[in-house]
Design an enzyme around this catalytic site. Structure first.
Site, PDB file in Angstrom:
ATOM      1  N   GLU A  31       0.907  -1.424   0.022  1.00  0.00           N
ATOM      2  CA  GLU A  31      -0.048  -0.067   0.090  1.00  0.00           C
ATOM      3  C   GLU A  31       0.832   1.120  -0.092  1.00  0.00           C
ATOM      4  O   GLU A  31       0.771   2.121  -0.440  1.00  0.00           O
ATOM      5  CB  GLU A  31      -1.047   0.089   1.218  1.00  0.00           C
ATOM      6  CG  GLU A  31      -2.322  -1.112   0.974  1.00  0.00           C
ATOM      7  CD  GLU A  31      -1.867  -2.443   1.726  1.00  0.00           C
ATOM      8  OE1 GLU A  31      -0.896  -2.662   1.947  1.00  0.00           O
ATOM      9  OE2 GLU A  31      -2.740  -3.194   1.605  1.00  0.00           O
ATOM     10  N   HIS A  56     -10.994  -5.165  11.077  1.00  0.00           N
ATOM     11  CA  HIS A  56     -11.627  -4.908   9.572  1.00  0.00           C
ATOM     12  C   HIS A  56     -13.281  -4.548   9.736  1.00  0.00           C
ATOM     13  O   HIS A  56     -13.855  -4.750   8.938  1.00  0.00           O
ATOM     14  CB  HIS A  56     -11.606  -6.465   8.770  1.00  0.00           C
ATOM     15  CG  HIS A  56     -10.500  -7.259   8.398  1.00  0.00           C
ATOM     16  ND1 HIS A  56      -9.508  -7.465   9.436  1.00  0.00           N
ATOM     17  CD2 HIS A  56     -10.112  -7.175   7.157  1.00  0.00           C
ATOM     18  CE1 HIS A  56      -8.602  -8.007   8.624  1.00  0.00           C
ATOM     19  NE2 HIS A  56      -8.947  -7.995   7.310  1.00  0.00           N
TER      20      HIS A  56
END
Ligand SMILES: Cc1ncc(C[n+]2csc(CCOP(=O)(O)OP(=O)(O)O)c2C)c(N)n1
Ligand SMILES: Cc1ncc(C[n+]2csc(CCOP(=O)(O)OP(=O)(O)O)c2C)c(N)n1
Ligand SMILES: [Mg+2]
Ligand SMILES: [Mg+2]
Lengths: 341, 327, 327, 341
Positions: A66, A135
């Site tokens: 990322e 998450h």
């Protein structure tokens, strides 16, 4: 059904993908990168069908790097492209935050306006399906505290497409946060509000303008994203008791439409802020403070807030449901607010 | 050299793991039909199963003691079981029950077990620095315990991989880095993610041994891990082991796997490492057909008991959500 | 082969840089005595000078066009100047003046210049992904421009290094990665930070060429960079170049440098690459003594003019602080 | 001077180093890692003299690998150590945030309390000396929004030592944020309040308790860190005009001492929050909201705030001084507040 035949219904995820596709057709500088944005179509469907249409040069699957690819989005933008980079879950921001907040968000300012960074970061937010502490977060409060990023958080298919097109055309970095629960995915608990009318032609929804999703006179409920749906459900229940809640959907957190908030509260004289993000040092405090600054004398009661308590998001269903704001709790908080002093 | 006993233990571990994963696969679907709803059923949320990757867990963990720290990933069950985690408390955590390792707060990606020094994380590659820290503590404490860090081939392109290997090598720490190369990171194949063919070659960037196990063979893993573990225990620093393994199922349950061809799926099923290994043991006379059946039956009984324990256990009280933010 | 003209141009660049850095070193101390106060004087804040590292900037940038993107670090002046940044606007930015590249908003670690496609960052290694992105854009646009990413040996232990090299290699991008190994990251010597001796060896982890220039020699840098740049322009992917260079001054101005011995400092002064290079050019007859003096004089005049421009320029209006958050 | 001979004066940086040293002597599990913490003694002096005293095994210089070594601190803590890890500037958090907020801060919770992570992260905050947008931030708001970390922000040498010892003994991760301007460094603009009396023996200052640094009846100024000094300066000026400001030093942001804030505002009936962090979605909003929740009916005027506007921190001195809260602006804001809206 016959009368409704002209309505064109899309899920939010298809609306997002349509917005991206239309801008990609209009502007060859737009491209997408991210993990599983290609064949998979994005884990939450935001890029579904785009690979087949635009090919792997413009819909690029990336490694799990990322910092690398979100940083590359900044570089590509500086050199004339308009990248859309997907951070699969906002929860992963910690592996690439420096690129986002110290670079993408600040370079325009540091350059005294000489360079521009037109990037859209798409990312999934929210919980409610037992995905645990890493998450399930929303985290817009974290990003809103830091200058230089616009933050868009749509709640409906219509807004989702219009805000996506606006985000891509914006010359600033825009963090586009879609809640998994508003996407209308086949594998999530069905949400009727996640499907709605979406015009076929491209259009924009302005970034920075809140939207009254339901007018009301007795209190203002300020919220965003999936919590707009919960608030609308609550408002229906409250209406049956004669309490008319105005539901204000911020749609973007930055810029924050303080005027719309203050204007609404001046009318209703009561404020409830509902937030799926962590309670402290976040959106609820900022909205309440904005009202204190702009409508203190209009308040008939102290503003109230309903948010995720300051705990990591627990996995077990009863625990997670306990910490998330729900229709029932919104109803109860609104009742208290209206009944109270 | 690998003893017969070790061969049998690995077989037993692999069978336990396989039965656990396949049983969980069924349980996971309970309440999720006709329309699949990720939030529904006794086991909600994402579910990453490791069927096919048993050789890695079994081959490495047989060398470990409960005081050796192990860090795993979003796909942790095989490793947790091979390292000796209590299957009942593990299953209970996966069900979100109060008897679970984390009283239902963690879930399947967040299994923390002080009894086996085990931890895992749902963030790719971010369990690796933790392993370095365990080994650093062991060195400071003069212990010959070691740390083992498992991660996927997708994780090897994250910055944390690089930083962890450099630190462990620099400080001469007892870490064994184990890359489970199952060729896929969700739908992204390794060749679209990694500039070179074998992550074991990246060991050169840190001046440490890099070992490639090309064929998902538990015995080969066992032997390579044996050397790496011995090296780590002796204070001679880290090793990077890469195992070419197979993810027989979807990335998570519910994954339509449109990115894999039918052919690929069939090839995978045919080269199922557990089946091959079992046949090999039988052929070598290390295991009899009946012996094998008994292992499967015992494993099934163990798994059934664990699932039953999880099912029967109570949920935590909702208010418990507010506890344990701070010690 | 390096032409005489190129040799002279590099000399000229190195001299300009050296005069800029040494002049700035003096200016920086204005208003900071008797008691050193980092916030005081015409040039406040941290000040990282690159005297000694001129060969890297001069040798690489001579191959570049203004449309080639360059990303640099907290120590950016030498690279910015070698890549052609306007010295006056650069100095003005360092003084925080409205005539500066960023109207005083950036400062010495944040020089952004569209005219030379230059950017830098104060966060270690985090300029590297930006370079990858520039090269990605060039590839998409069908341009044969390239990106060059400069970074220190300390940066090579950051995750961003690893991710950037992998991405550039994987996507076959035209990036030249240039590691300035000055042996120190502030007070931490390389051998306490990096598990191997030469970062160029890390190229193996990405399947790309790795080149080591062991001696801070501008001509060697020029030659290696020439190949890497040609390769990048031709679409044949990235190269990693490592140059063993010298940081003649402190990490930043005001650094007491207690971590370096007097001996080391003397050795450094003696092997000053600029002095050696100049002597060599004179010895080879490429440059005369007078020619050299003229270069120094011209450089001093240029630097003086730039500093004077910066001094005379107005500060931005305070309220301008609120502008340019968004375009 | 003679009467003062028994006073033992230390700068804040020396007080911090002394606290660390005393705990290292008491507990062999404590060790320090970070960039330049060894020979250099920490860029801001927090570990000065420690290498000579404890050697390189316990005072460890690290590579520039924050994810690596801060993550290693978590692992070491899980295996029985009590690491202190220095993140040189808080501005660098983006390269290692995942380790901090998704791991260090959450593991205790995810484990249901079964494991503990006693780590102290020391880090420098704050601007005012033209270090630009990537080296001048305070950012406690960012961390306070996320659950699982205690956040300590001392303003005086006395508090600094006591809070450091408390932080090391705490079984939770503690982010210990020292402002460069309160450290009393020789190379920063002299700050008389950065030197103060510090007892030689070890002692703790409780984490989570605010401290009235100056009592007053006319308004409450809630603040932290260097801004406590600015507020005290302002209070002196205000006193000359007959306005008595109470200066409440939060000392820790998490836990936030809401009781002390509310109690003070109930007495003074006016609130001014002063913050060097970005204005929106941060500390000012949270403190004001806490007062709205706990003392709405006591307020004689709408609470006010003074903070860094939502812009990256500019380099040029006049620009940076324009955005930072100053004594003058605190005085002006307090005057306005007392004069009545
Ligand atoms: C930092 C981060 N990025 C992305 C993800 C989403 N994600 C979860 S698993 C996965 C693939 C991991 O691939 P690999 O490391 O090979 O492990 P495998 O799933 O094959 O076991 C991805 C991208 C994540 N969890 N963390
Ligand atoms: C992520 C990050 N960590 C730490 C720092 C503080 N810092 C600034 S320069 C520097 C040393 C850099 O060393 P190197 O990369 O070798 O470059 P050099 O200073 O030698 O040119 C450090 C640690 C930073 N700016 N960013
Ligand atoms: Mg994989
Ligand atoms: Mg260096």
């Amino acid at each position: 059904m016959a009368v409704e035949m002209k309505r064109r219904l899309l899920t939010t995820s298809k609306a997002v993908a349509e917005g991206i596709a239309q801008e990609m057709e209009r502007d060859p500088a737009v491209f997408v990168m991210g993990e599983d944005v290609g064949v998979y179509g994005g884990i939450f469907g935001a890029t579904e069908g785009l690979l087949a249409r635009f090919g792997p040069e413009r819909i690029m699957d990336t490694p799990i790097s990322e910092t690398g690819f979100i940083g590359a989005a900044t570089g590509a933008a500086l050199s004339g492209m308009r990248p859309i980079a997907e951070l699969m879950f906002i929860d992963f921001f910690g592996v690439c935050m420096d690129q986002i907040y110290n670079h993408m968000a600040k370079i325009h300012y540091e350059s005294g306006g000489n360079v521009r960074v037109p990037v859209v970061i798409t990312t999934a937010i929210g919980g409610g399906y037992s995905d645990g502490a890493q998450h399930s977060q929303t985290l817009y409060g974290t990003f809103a505290h830091l200058p230089g990023l616009k933050i868009v958080v749509p709640s409906t298919p219509y807004d989702a497409k219009g805000l996506m097109i606006a985000a891509i055309r914006d010359d600033n970095p825009v963090l586009y946060m879609f809640h998994k629960g508003v996407m209308g995915l086949g594998w999530m608990t069905p949400n009727p509000r996640a499907t709605g009318e979406v015009p076929e032609e491209p259009y924009t929804v302005p970034i920075g303008k809140a939207d009254i999703k339901r007018p009301g006179r007795d209190l203002t409920v300020v919220t965003v994203s999936l919590m707009v749906h919960r608030a609308l459900d609550a408002a229906e229940e409250l209406a049956a008791e004669g309490i008319e809640a105005e539901v204000l959907d911020l749609r973007s957190i930055v810029p924050l439409d303080r005027e719309a908030i203050v204007e609404s509260v001046r009318r209703t004289r009561r404020l409830l802020v509902v937030d799926e993000d962590y309670r402290s040092f976040g959106m609820t405090g900022e909205v309440i403070t904005s009202v204190v600054e702009g409508a203190f004398d209009y308040l008939d009661a102290p503003p109230a807030r309903l948010a995720l308590p300051d705990v990591p998001i627990p996995y077990a269903r009863p625990l997670e449901q306990y910490v998330l704001p729900s229709r029932e709790r919104i109803v109860a908080a609104a009742r208290d607010l209206v009944a109270g002093r | 050299m690998v003893t017969e006993q070790a061969q049998l233990e690995m077989h037993h571990q692999m069978v336990r793991i396989r039965r656990f994963e396949e049983t969980l696969q069924q349980v996971y679907m309970e309440g999720k039909s006709p329309a699949f709803d990720i939030a529904a059923g006794p086991v909600p949320g994402e579910m990453h199963l490791a069927a096919g990757q048993e050789p890695v867990a079994a081959g490495v963990c047989l060398h470990l003691r409960p005081t050796d720290a192990v860090t795993a990933t979003h796909r942790p069950h095989h490793i947790a079981l091979a390292h000796g985690m209590d299957m009942q408390r593990m299953a209970a955590e996966i069900f979100g029950k109060d008897t679970g390792l984390g009283h239902g707060k963690g879930g399947h990606m967040h299994l923390f077990d002080p009894a086996t020094s085990f931890g895992c994380s749902g963030i790719i590659a971010e369990g690796m620095p933790t392993a370095v820290g365990h080994a650093l503590a062991f060195k400071k404490q003069g212990r010959d315990d070691i740390a083992v860090s498992f991660f996927g081939e997708g994780a090897a392109n994250q910055g944390a991989f690089h930083e962890s290997l450099n630190l462990a090598a620099l400080w001469g720490l007892g870490v064994v880095f184990v890359c489970e190369d199952n060729a896929w990171a969700i739908s992204v194949p390794k060749e679209k993610a990694t500039a070179i063919a074998n992550n074991s070659e990246r060991a050169a960037a840190y001046g440490i041994p890099g070992v490639l196990i090309p064929d998902n063979d538990p015995i080969a893993v066992y032997e390579a891990a044996g050397q790496a573990v011995a090296r780590a225990r002796a204070g001679r620093g880290p090793t990077l082991i890469e195992v070419k393994t197979d993810r027989l199922l979807g990335h998570f349950e519910g994954d339509p796997q449109l990115y894999r061809t039918k052919d690929e799926m069939e090839t995978l099923a045919q080269r199922d490492a557990l089946k091959l290994y079992e046949r090999r043991l039988v052929a070598a006379g290390v295991l009899t057909e009946e012996g094998a059946l008994a292992v499967w039956a015992a494993a099934q009984a163990e798994v059934d008991a664990a699932i039953e324990f999880a099912r029967q256990s109570p949920y935590p009280e909702p208010e418990a959500a507010l506890l344990h933010v701070f010690a």
